[in-house]
Design an enzyme around this catalytic site. Sequence first.
Site: not given
Lengths: 318, 305, 666
Positions: C410, C454, C470
């Site tokens: 991520c 994250h 995202d």
Amino acid sequence: MIERFEPVWQRWVGRRIPPASRVELDHRRIFILPTRVGGTYALILFLLLLVSINYQNSLAYGLTFLMLSVGVLAILHTYRNISGLVLSGGHARSVFVGEPVQLRLRLESTGHGHQAIALGWDSEQLEQTDVEAERLVEVGLTLPALKRGWMRAPRLRVESVFPLGIFRAWSWLDLEQTVLIYPQPVAGTMPLLQGVQPHAEDDGHATTGPGVDDYQGLRLWQPGDSMKRMHWKAWSRGQGLMVKEFSDLSGHDLCLDFMALGGDIEERLSRLCYWVLELSQRQQPFALKLPGFLSAVDSGDAHREDCLRQLALYGVRA
Amino acid sequence: MGRKLDACLNAINEVVLGKEPQVRLALTCLLGGGHLLIEDLPGMGKTTLSHTLARVLGLSFQRIQFTSDLLPGDILGTSVFDRDTGQFTFHPGPIFAELVLADEINRATPKSQSALLEAMEEGQVTIEGATRLLPDPFFVIATQNPFSQGGTFALPESQLDRFLMRLSLGYPARSAEKALLLGESRRDLLPRIEPLLDHSELATLQQQARQVRASDALVDYVLRLVDATRSQPQFAYGLSPRASLAILSAARAWALLAGRDYVIPEDVQAILPAVIGHRLRERTDPTGHGGGALVQWLMREVPVL
Amino acid sequence: MTSSSLAKPIPRVSLNWLLIAQALVIVPFALHVPVALIVLWLVCSFWRIQIFRMRVRMPGTWIKSGLLVGTAGGIYLARGSLIGLDAGAALLIAAFILKMLEMQNRRDALVLIFLGFFCIAVGYLFEDSLLWGLFTLLPITTLLAALIGLQQSGISSKPAATLRLSAKLLLQAVPLMLLLFLFFPRLEPLWSLPQPSNKALTGLSDSMAPGDIAELSKSAELVFRASFDGPLPPRTQLYWRALTLEQFDGRRWSQSSRAQVPDAPLWRREGERVGYSVVLEPTGKPWLMTLDVGQTDLAGVRQMSDFRWQRRRPIEQSMLYNAESWPDAVRETVLSDGARLQALQLPAKGNPQVREWAADLHRRHLGTDALVDALLSYFTSQPFRYTLKPPSLGANSIDDFLFGSRAGFCAHYAGAMAFALRSAGVPARVVAGYQGGELNPDGNYLTVRQFDAHAWVEYWQPNVGWRSVDPTAAVAPARVEQGLEQALAADEEFLGDSPMSALRYRHLAWVNSIRMGWDNLNYGWQRWVLGYQGQQQLKVLGRWFSGFQAPVFAGGAAVILGLLALWLFKPWRRESDSQLRLFNHFERLLARQGLKRQPGEGAQAFAQRAAEQLPAHAGAIRDFVGEFEAQRYAGADGSAGALRQRLKSLRRSLPWRLSAVRGKRP
């Protein structure tokens, strides 16, 4: 200040816990206060609370409260440990002045057990004992015998700090224990009754006790010696107080006489006491003559006890 | 029944003069089903007392004079060869009576003593392999001379424990002795005494004695007494459970004799000297007497209520 | 206790329990104090036991002072200071150990016992889990046993009985303790104290290189738990913001200096409100985790310019806070110049390909939203891989990632996207936090662990404000919808480095249910016990005892103590001896008449004597004693009342005036 309040306190205790030969400790008779260790415990609790507050730590709070609760519970447990205990005074044997009196106390459990019960006359010297449930324990305490006559035991302190030592439950009991204290035996010449002698002229078996018949020599003066036997000449020569000593050759019954002695009353009684014991040990019959009292000529334990009793109570019986 | 007991007491007291307390204790002992040990100098009326008891209670009576040459067979009996039948027949000894007076028991050897004491304990004797039951009821009144007398074998503590009571008659009071001297010979009176109880009545009385109520509070008192002997320093050793049982059964019988169906502490105190006096020893003097003083101490110091 | 009794030797029972208690106090401290102290403890205990067995003597003054100085020096060397909680705890433990050696009398033992209690409390500052709390009951019980043993009279006492008594005492103290715990007002810290430093805490930091979060994903350590007032929001909305990273140096994203300014940004509530409470584990960092846009009224906590919530002090102990969020809020429609510059900051050079590509995209797509969509579609259309083990990248890391390896975690995606947006002139930043979490169905709460860490992106448009996006969701939708384990490719092992973790065996139903149950228990512990502070307490008390706190507390304490006293004293047991009490009363009545029961005199004998001496009252006396005897010995079921009745009639018949004779001795 404390001394001034002492009699007030004594009187108050006397009213609250009247003398009795058998006492069960109950709420009327038990006092309870924190000890010095209890103060330390409180201080530790306070410190723990500060830690809890400053670190906002719930577990530390928990520990603080747990210990606080235990501390509060300790009041109940300390009280319970001593309550229900039954105390009674046992029989005490007579002793002579200067000897320790052995006082026996009986501790009895009527229900649960009692641990670490401390007994004594003052809070500094205490005897510790445990009393198991439904059991009886006997404890001996000593007291110095200082004065002839009836001695009344002082109030007895019973206390216990069990289980945690942070509270002390105590009581202050008068178990009505009395002991007869005999005079202190002091050795010396035998104070025989002067003049009148019983006429039993025995077959020559001569007693060589001190007496009036035969001059034996000189010895140093002791308290209680008769003035009549003082060797004044020696004294005037500066040789100190001397006494002329005689021995008795008679075989008849002996009569110990108070008036045959000099000195003050206590000294005379001490000398008589010594001879009562001495003659009893030799199993020799004798009589005792005190002002206002004349015993029979007798021997044996009962006679000895009777004579000692007379000596102990001479002039003190109200 | 109560009246019968009073009648018995009166009858005995007419013969044994001036010994009311001892007579009452002796009767209590028999009602409680125990054996009696009388310790006294010769000539104090031990034999008269036991004989009178036997007569009044309607019991068969035998007397065994214990001497140093007495053999167990002389007490229990022996088998003798019968020439006519060609077989051994058993001739029962004097022990096969309902009331046995074992006179001067401590003059016999321990072997003979134990023959008697075992019979007392078991209620039966085993002779030459055959077990023979003793009669029921079976009482032993043993007498012994005081320890100080010569030629005696003192009974060991374990044997003493088997006697429910130990009594001592003592010198009679002056008036009683005068009556004794003025009156008829006691021995002559004996055959004239009528039995006042039969066997079944005696058994019923014994049964009643066992049923006298001993409450919790009373048993606690007995336990306090026993505990004191076990915990106090002046006692050489504590009382056995057999002794506590003995106290209770004697106290029950005493209460029955007093016409009550429950025991009170005074009953226990009345029988205590007789029941435990011979079971106690002073620590400082483990061989001699001193039991009496200890019992007095117990009665004075152990809380009654 | 008097001074003389304090100087007495220590009873054996107490010493035994003290040695055991010391072991129980010290062993768990092994993690928090220098190892040498444990060695010192072993030596000292052995020494003390040898002293007790009379094999060796007590240490002399020189040895003692040497040990003291040596230990203090050792702690100074190991901790670098003698001040601070760590060193303080070490010193406390050292004192606890050394005191044992010079312990001679009861006073020393008392000091040791109290020190022990204090050590336990200090231990709570380092460790406050449920298991630890339960474990400390052992040293507490043994210390109390040692304290009790100190009062016992010696030889005959049995150690087990002492411990039993101690446990009983503690058990009886529990109700009162709970009451105090519930009601005692929690004060604010009176002064600030050194806090325990948690060493080696893993977690998010204020700067992030591409591989950092992948590293974090290897850990299953708990970060926080959250329970929601209403229904659980969908998983795709569970973006827990920790902090934003606005400064990029070509390789690392880090917090900008502006982020330290406590300057609450402007925002407008819109849409649904989400209320929740969070129990945050110690992170060693000051920020809290909130959903966007969060708000909390916790004391000592502020909202910073990037919408994160921050406490003054780092979070060194687990803490509980309530928060509410408006996910649809409009955030900062106007951006200050400084903020704008920061959100557009790029290193002077590097990653030329991306810069060009982004500028190109910007030219082709009008509007920021379209640009973002184009970027996302680039991620979906190209063969990007979501992996924990990306290949290493070169100096132009973003170029290499976007156009070369196309494999990353991520942080790679978020960093690349933020870089691209900035290159295109759109203010953007990386947000670091946690996403998702595991729902515990038993307690209906969410458990968030380190592997849920994250990073995502926020970009700004005029009048619209900040929006979140995202990129990872575009590449690996499973990561957001289900979690890390499901998102990883089959050949990548979830939690490969910790084979023993129960999380690896979630597929076994029973393991999982045990794990969930245990976790639920721990969460309850944290929420209701550890978190029972300040506001939480006010809330609970307000809800249950609103306005009646003081009377409820006083009444509760009275009831608890009353019940305990009843249970301890069992007054009903004594009822049976009312006979005896009445008889004592009877004795006192007669004692006034100069009649005293002799020692060993039974009731009947006494009554007999009394009746003879007081013939006028013989009837009443016999009546009473008769009834007493009947009840006590004959088993008659008379009541105490009947006995009391007879006593009363006797008292009435006795002449009161004779009581004047009382004082006279017979």
